[in-house]
Motif scaffolding. Structure first.
Motif, PDB file in Angstrom:
ATOM      1  N   PHE A 198      -4.032  -3.576   3.723  1.00 36.70           N
ATOM      2  CA  PHE A 198      -3.073  -4.185   2.815  1.00 36.70           C
ATOM      3  C   PHE A 198      -1.780  -3.378   2.789  1.00 36.70           C
ATOM      4  N   GLY A 199      -1.925  -2.042   2.770  1.00 38.24           N
ATOM      5  CA  GLY A 199      -0.750  -1.174   2.848  1.00 38.24           C
ATOM      6  C   GLY A 199       0.012  -1.417   4.136  1.00 38.24           C
ATOM      7  N   ILE A 200      -0.733  -1.528   5.247  1.00 34.91           N
ATOM      8  CA  ILE A 200      -0.091  -1.786   6.535  1.00 34.91           C
ATOM      9  C   ILE A 200       0.699  -3.098   6.471  1.00 34.91           C
TER      10      ILE A 200
ATOM     11  N   LEU B  57       2.010  -4.620   3.839  1.00 35.47           N
ATOM     12  CA  LEU B  57       3.236  -4.476   3.038  1.00 35.47           C
ATOM     13  C   LEU B  57       4.341  -3.799   3.835  1.00 35.47           C
ATOM     14  N   VAL B  58       3.972  -2.693   4.494  1.00 35.54           N
ATOM     15  CA  VAL B  58       4.957  -1.929   5.267  1.00 35.54           C
ATOM     16  C   VAL B  58       5.559  -2.817   6.345  1.00 35.54           C
TER      17      VAL B  58
ATOM     18  N   VAL C 296      -7.907  -2.038   1.496  1.00 37.94           N
ATOM     19  CA  VAL C 296      -6.747  -1.455   0.825  1.00 37.94           C
ATOM     20  C   VAL C 296      -5.764  -0.902   1.852  1.00 37.94           C
ATOM     21  N   VAL C 297      -6.287  -0.196   2.861  1.00 34.61           N
ATOM     22  CA  VAL C 297      -5.390   0.396   3.860  1.00 34.61           C
ATOM     23  C   VAL C 297      -4.668  -0.693   4.663  1.00 34.61           C
TER      24      VAL C 297
END
Lengths: 365, 297
Positions: free
Chosen positions: B101-103, B105-106, B98-99
């Protein structure tokens, strides 16, 4: 449970919807839950039908988020492919309702949309869980499925990609999808504008209550046991493969339902619903809101989508992505359990003053 | 003659697919197989490598040096990320997904904001190999496939024949014991992550002259990398080339028959069937077979 004698009817009404597997079983929770519904219900009255119509999509997204929170938070299956079922149901609804342009067609579209998404989820779930595929691989496969659908729908621009009168339209998407309605032939009830909002709200509330009941049932206990320790649960005689399969299928059906509500909201669907950024959103809502809290996920979905679409423009994804990273690192379970603990500690302090320390336990389950 | 051309077409297409799958996968496979971190931002590590290479090339560096710059930038990027975020996620498999994945997207969005939707591309070097009416890019087939093989051999040597490799694998097998034997496990994690990042950077650098530079560049690599990791199974150093051969063959065959898109579709179908039949991938199957044979003897 000092309040039980005062309001035993109320306690009996809400008892099926609470238990050890849900966050928020206190009077305060149910009061704010009811208040939230009342406020959401008043929204079209206060701000008019147009605002309601455009806000309807947040409720649709909340439903999609709930479909993931249910399987991830309670059964430990992280699916990156909830948008696959969402999109499949949307496209199916479009194909059926464009081809049969009466109320019968639209009703049939609703049913087939959800059915096809459910069957697809069941097929994928059967294939994965009965194939012995383990947790991380499940996540990867579901993500890959969504991305393959993205690629596939993207190349359907040609005129040969039409089913009857419905053209799939590649990256331009499928246009002219009718509004949601129920009926037969030329007589029926149409849910456009503010009515779409109320239908979405009704479906969302019913789903949240239904899932709260489900996760606190025998099946729900088995789901949570599977999440916690699958081998041990199996030793106790539970069919964990079936539990995961059933949970995944229910989640797929709910995602499909939200897909139908989505396509009838915008009368349009395109392959970007399957893209990697779209696939990320349900995971983000559930992670930030708290995947073990259905209401937390609903709140996160509404707030994040609202922020993203209304306020921040091109920086939206950067901010949402950073928020996700920070929340997972600081509050690994999301915001809802944090709020619960906060409420519990308030309650504890207050009860200490009042001299009844036992009441805090009920909140903290 | 036509049959020979068909065969050559298939051969070059195979080398191209094989190189793409192996190079897309190695960095991910090292980080996943060695450290139990699923790096969903792997595609964006490749993006960093590709963008750094393209930008340094346009700034005036010759292509080989620009590629080195791409690898260096990605490695530093990986080290910074490991120290700030990733090191908190060891042992938290799903959170790591999940983390990262956040990276991802950013990074995609930041790339779009800073550099726009595309960069001017570097021309593909080496020209093409011609045969009859056809030709195939030398760079994409022969050169990249050779680099892929060299990278795999180098990794094999590093992780099996050097002290560092032994310590790194010890850390992964049993962190506590490794630490009590005097291994600096913290540094092992960091170094392994840095190697994974460097490999992703290398992939980005190598594909910079051969792909369109867009912020979504990483997504194309990510899917095939994941498929290859899953098909390859737990033993990544052996699994990656085996998966590359299997998937590359399927991709090349169907791409020749019905076009690139169908090649990808059949590649994924093969992957899904392969996972259904071998939940632990090719190397899992090999391990089971070896155990079975071991018992019967």
């Amino acid at each position: 449970m000092s309040s039980e004698s005062k309001s035993s009817l109320l306690a009996r009404v809400r008892s099926p919807f609470e238990g050890p597997n849900t966050i928020g079983n206190s009077n305060a929770f149910w009061a704010s839950f009811t208040l939230g519904i009342v406020l959401l219900g008043l929204y079209p009255v206060l701000f008019g039908a147009y605002a309601a119509e455009s806000s309807s999509v947040y409720l649709v997204y909340a439903l999609l988020g709930v479909s993931l929170a249910f399987i991830w938070g309670f059964c430990g299956i992280l699916s990156f492919g909830q948008v696959a079922f969402f999109g499949i149901a949307g496209y199916t609804f479009g194909i059926v309702s464009i081809n049969i342009s009466t109320y019968t067609g639209v009703t049939l579209g609703l049913l087939t949309g959800v059915l096809v998404a459910t069957l697809f989820a069941a097929l994928l779930g059967y294939f994965m869980f009965y194939g012995g595929i383990r947790e991380v691989y499940v996540t990867i496969i579901t993500l890959v499925v969504a991305l393959v659908l993205h690629t596939f729908m993207g190349q359907t621009a040609g005129s040969e990609w039409a089913i009857g009168d419905a053209r799939l339209g590649g990256f331009n998407g499928m246009v002219g999808v009718p509004d949601l309605a129920v009926g037969f032939g030329t007589t029926g009830l149409e849910f456009a504008g503010a009515m779409h909002y109320y239908i979405a709200l009704l479906v969302l509330v019913a789903t949240v209550l239904g899932l709260r009941a489900l996760v606190n049932s025998q099946f729900g206990y088995a789901m949570v046991a599977t999440r916690e320790d699958e081998t041990r649960t199996e030793m106790f005689g539970y069919n964990t493969t079936f539990i995961k399969f059933a949970t995944f299928t229910i989640g797929g059906a709910l995602a499909g339902l939200s897909g139908v509500l989505f396509v009838t909201w915008g009368n349009y669907i395109d392959p970007s619903e399957f893209a990697i950024t779209a696939a990320a959103m349900p995971v983000i809502w559930a992670s930030i809101g708290g995947r073990e809290s259905l209401v937390g996920t609903v709140a996160a979905a509404i707030v994040i989508q609202w922020l993203q679409l209304q306020l921040i423009g091109e920086w939206a994804l950067v901010i949402v992505g950073s928020l996700l990273i920070v929340v997972i690192l600081v509050l690994p379970n999301g915001i809802a359990p944090g709020v619960r603990d906060l409420v519990a500690s308030f309650q504890e302090n207050r009860d200490k003053d009042a001299g009844t320390p036992a009441a805090a336990e009920e909140v903290s389950d | 003659m036509d049959a020979l051309y068909e065969l050559l077409n298939f051969g070059f297409q195979f080398l191209d697919s094989f190189a793409f799958i192996v190079l897309a996968t190695v960095g991910l496979a090292i980080i996943f197989g060695m450290m139990g971190i699923i790096n969903l931002a792997h595609g964006e590590f490749i993006l960093v490598g590709a963008y750094a290479t393209t930008l340094s090339f346009h700034a005036g560096l010759p292509l080989p040096l620009a590629m080195v710059a791409g690898v260096v930038v990605t490695t530093i990027f990986g080290i910074i990320l490991e120290r700030t975020i990733i090191h908190r996620l060891y042992g938290r498999l799903l959170d790591s997904m999940v983390v990262t994945f956040g990276i991802s997207l950013v990074m995609i969005q930041l790339t779009r904001i800073v550099f726009g939707n595309s960069l001017p591309q570097i021309g593909t070097p080496f020209g093409g190999i011609s045969y009859g009416p056809y030709s195939y890019s030398t760079y994409r087939s022969v050169f990249l496939a050779s680099v892929a093989v060299v990278a795999l051999v180098a990794l094999y040597v590093v992780f099996t024949r050097t002290t560092f490799g032994v310590c790194a694998r010890a850390t992964i097998q049993d962190e506590e014991t490794a630490r009590s034997m005097g291994v600096d496990t913290d540094r092992m994690y960091l170094s392994t992550f840095a190697i994974g990042s460097a490999l992703a950077g290398l992939t980005g650098a190598l594909y910079a002259p051969a792909t369109t530079m867009s912020p979504e560049l990483g997504t194309y690599f990510l899917v095939e990398a994941f498929v290859a990791v899953v098909v390859g199974g737990p033993s990544v150093l052996l699994g990656t080339p085996l998966a590359g051969v299997l998937l590359g063959t399927v991709d090349a065959f169907f791409a020749n028959l019905w076009g690139q898109f169908m090649g990808t579709v059949f590649l994924l179908l093969t992957a899904i069937i392969a996972i259904r039949l071998m939940p632990d991938g090719i190397t899992g199957l090999l391990r089971d077979l070896r155990e079975k044979w071991g018992q019967s003897e």
